[in-house]
Enzyme design. Structure first.
Site, PDB file in Angstrom:
ATOM      1  N   HIS A  10      -5.644 -26.844 -31.978  1.00  0.00           N
ATOM      2  CA  HIS A  10      -4.999 -26.272 -33.167  1.00  0.00           C
ATOM      3  C   HIS A  10      -4.377 -27.427 -33.949  1.00  0.00           C
ATOM      4  CE1 HIS A  10      -5.279 -22.082 -31.660  1.00  0.00           C
ATOM      5  NE2 HIS A  10      -5.172 -22.662 -30.476  1.00  0.00           N
ATOM      6  N   ASP A  42      -8.879 -16.741 -32.056  1.00  0.00           N
ATOM      7  CA  ASP A  42      -7.903 -17.263 -31.085  1.00  0.00           C
ATOM      8  C   ASP A  42      -6.484 -17.330 -31.656  1.00  0.00           C
ATOM      9  OD1 ASP A  42      -7.134 -18.488 -28.544  1.00  0.00           O
ATOM     10  OD2 ASP A  42      -6.717 -20.239 -29.786  1.00  0.00           O
ATOM     11  N   HIS A  98       3.976 -27.531 -31.763  1.00  0.00           N
ATOM     12  CA  HIS A  98       5.037 -26.740 -32.397  1.00  0.00           C
ATOM     13  C   HIS A  98       6.221 -27.680 -32.605  1.00  0.00           C
ATOM     14  CE1 HIS A  98       3.232 -22.774 -31.975  1.00  0.00           C
ATOM     15  NE2 HIS A  98       2.886 -23.086 -30.733  1.00  0.00           N
ATOM     16  N   ASP A 144      -6.487 -26.613 -25.603  1.00  0.00           N
ATOM     17  CA  ASP A 144      -5.677 -25.648 -26.364  1.00  0.00           C
ATOM     18  C   ASP A 144      -4.450 -26.362 -26.957  1.00  0.00           C
ATOM     19  OD1 ASP A 144      -4.908 -23.319 -27.564  1.00  0.00           O
ATOM     20  OD2 ASP A 144      -4.440 -22.230 -25.721  1.00  0.00           O
ATOM     21  N   HIS A 187      -9.327 -20.393 -22.303  1.00  0.00           N
ATOM     22  CA  HIS A 187      -8.156 -20.591 -21.427  1.00  0.00           C
ATOM     23  C   HIS A 187      -7.995 -19.589 -20.287  1.00  0.00           C
ATOM     24  CE1 HIS A 187      -6.681 -17.721 -24.366  1.00  0.00           C
ATOM     25  NE2 HIS A 187      -6.427 -18.625 -25.290  1.00  0.00           N
TER      26      HIS A 187
HETATM   27 ZN   LIG Z   1      -5.677 -18.366 -27.216  1.00  0.00          ZN
HETATM   28 ZN   LIG Z   2      -5.688 -21.635 -28.708  1.00  0.00          ZN
END
Ligand SMILES: [Zn+2]
Ligand SMILES: [Zn+2]
Length: 425
Positions: free
Chosen positions: A63, A152, A309, A305, A232
């Protein structure tokens, strides 16, 4: 430009190669792979003594937060973190703001990535606006450069919609990447439901929240004959369901993330929101089942993943802090330390999960070291230790439960498209 990589141990899971070989790179291609390559005049030389020479690593689940949250991470910034971490290809998830559900946004990601050091392959949204109501224009998105589809960040809750998505994507032979979660069962849960959640007095998320949707999606893959890829995987139950589905001939593949084979929900007590993620860290039994799933090949892929943040958001009370941790920088050290050193994986067993396997699932022209292939190479010293600290973590956001850990496995060089994009100082 010519570069010769000398004295390294070449590990190429695609061909089962594990041998002392030199690699000659010319411009953006691998030209030769053999022992004792002579260094011609004007060629650069990399001495890879004591190091593994691997196909450039592929992370099929990151991400990067652009568009929308460039303050947290950008496509170029994330690409630089990836290069520093040994990755030459990443796939970006579609849950940005706005979500990647039209051609213009897919093209935007590809254009932006061209300014960065590595290859970025966009994953586009399954449903418009990630709303779970209407399937996106998959054909157009593929034409623009999307390599797969996923909502996702959230599940596709409707069974009929998931069925249609699997049927539609079959026409393009691309997988649907499923974030398997039953939101009703998850409810307000913030960590694994079990002994530790009771002890801490926190609301739990049962493993069944994940397993029910993996079961459903496997059956829908059987019905539709589409390709399902489960993101995941975190529980032993999920590994069992996927093993059975594969044995039944259903077209399903799956990934796990390094934190699921490295940590358990014991970490939540110490690390608080730094160990808060979805799916949550599970029990030691689950962790061991994930390792067994990787060993036996039921789990095809390791993906990070990577979910930055901001510290402000992460430092809120545990209940309010967002789910997710960064994963790029710690991926190689955790694979070397936990899988190879602690659990006896061969380098081929460990690294196929992060090279040729994701390349095959997404049909990327990547993940192999052979004459004529694109010159993506990662050089790792498996005996050199790294300390996970502020300096080691180059992400803008340093939300990780591995802070302070000393691990084996240092990325020494990353070569992407024939360019040395990272050198360890
Ligand atoms: Zn996810
Ligand atoms: Zn993800």
């Amino acid at each position: 430009v010519k570069i010769v990589i000398k004295n390294g141990r070449v590990i190429d899971p695609a061909t089962g190669t594990d041998a002392m070989l030199d690699v000659l790179i010319e411009d953006d291609r691998i030209r030769q792979l053999s022992a004792g390559i002579k260094v011609g005049e004007g060629s650069g030389v990399i001495d890879a003594s004591g190091c593994l020479v691997l196909p450039g690593l592929i992370d099929m689940h990151v991400h990067f937060r652009e568009p929308g949250r460039e303050d947290v991470e950008t496509i170029i910034g994330g690409s630089m973190v990836a290069a520093r971490s040994g990755f030459t290809s990443v796939c970006t998830m579609a849950n940005t703001t706005p979500p990647i559900d039209n051609q213009a946004l897919v093209r935007f990601i590809k254009l932006e990535a061209e300014k960065g050091p590595i290859s970025v392959f966009p994953i586009a949204a399954v449903t418009k606006g990630l709303q779970g109501e209407e399937i996106s224009e998959m054909g157009e998105l593929i034409n623009a450069g999307a390599v797969a589809f996923s909502d996702d960040g959230r599940p596709i809750s409707s069974s009929i919609l998931m069925r249609r998505a699997l049927e539609y994507s079959r026409m393009f032979d691309v997988p649907i990447l499923s974030h398997a979660e039953d939101l009703e069962l998850t409810d307000e849960g913030i960590m694994n439901e079990g002994f530790n959640s009771t002890l801490l007095g926190l609301k739990g998320i049962p493993g069944e929240s994940e397993e029910i949707i993996i079961s459903r999606d496997s059956l829908l893959a059987r019905l539709s004959k589409g390709r399902l890829h489960v993101c995941h995987v975190s529980t032993g139950g999920s590994v069992g369901i996927i093993r059975n589905a594969k044995q039944a001939g259903i077209r399903v593949t799956c990934e796990t993330a390094p934190h699921y084979f490295s940590l358990t929900d014991d970490a939540v007590a110490d690390q608080l929101s730094m160990a808060k993620m979805k799916p949550p860290l599970r029990t030691e039994t689950d962790r061991l089942a994930i390792i067994e799933g990787l060993k036996s090949g039921v789990i095809d892929v390791i993906a990070t993943d990577h979910a930055p943040h901001s510290l402000n958001e992460k430092m809120q009370e545990l209940e309010y802090a967002p789910f997710g941790i960064i994963g790029l920088e710690t991926a190689v050290p955790l694979i070397i330390t936990v899988l190879v050193k602690d659990n006896g994986f061969s380098y081929i067993e460990a690294f196929e999960k992060i090279t040729i396997n994701p390349a095959r699932i997404l049909k990327l022209p990547k993940g192999e070291i052979k004459a004529g292939a694109e010159a993506d190479i990662t050089i790792i010293n498996p005996e050199r230790k790294v300390l996970v600290d502020e300096e080691f973590l180059v992400s803008k956001c340093k939300n990780t439960p591995f802070m302070g850990r000393e691990l084996y496995g240092s990325v020494e060089y990353t070569i992407s498209n024939g360019n040395i994009v990272y050198t360890r100082k």
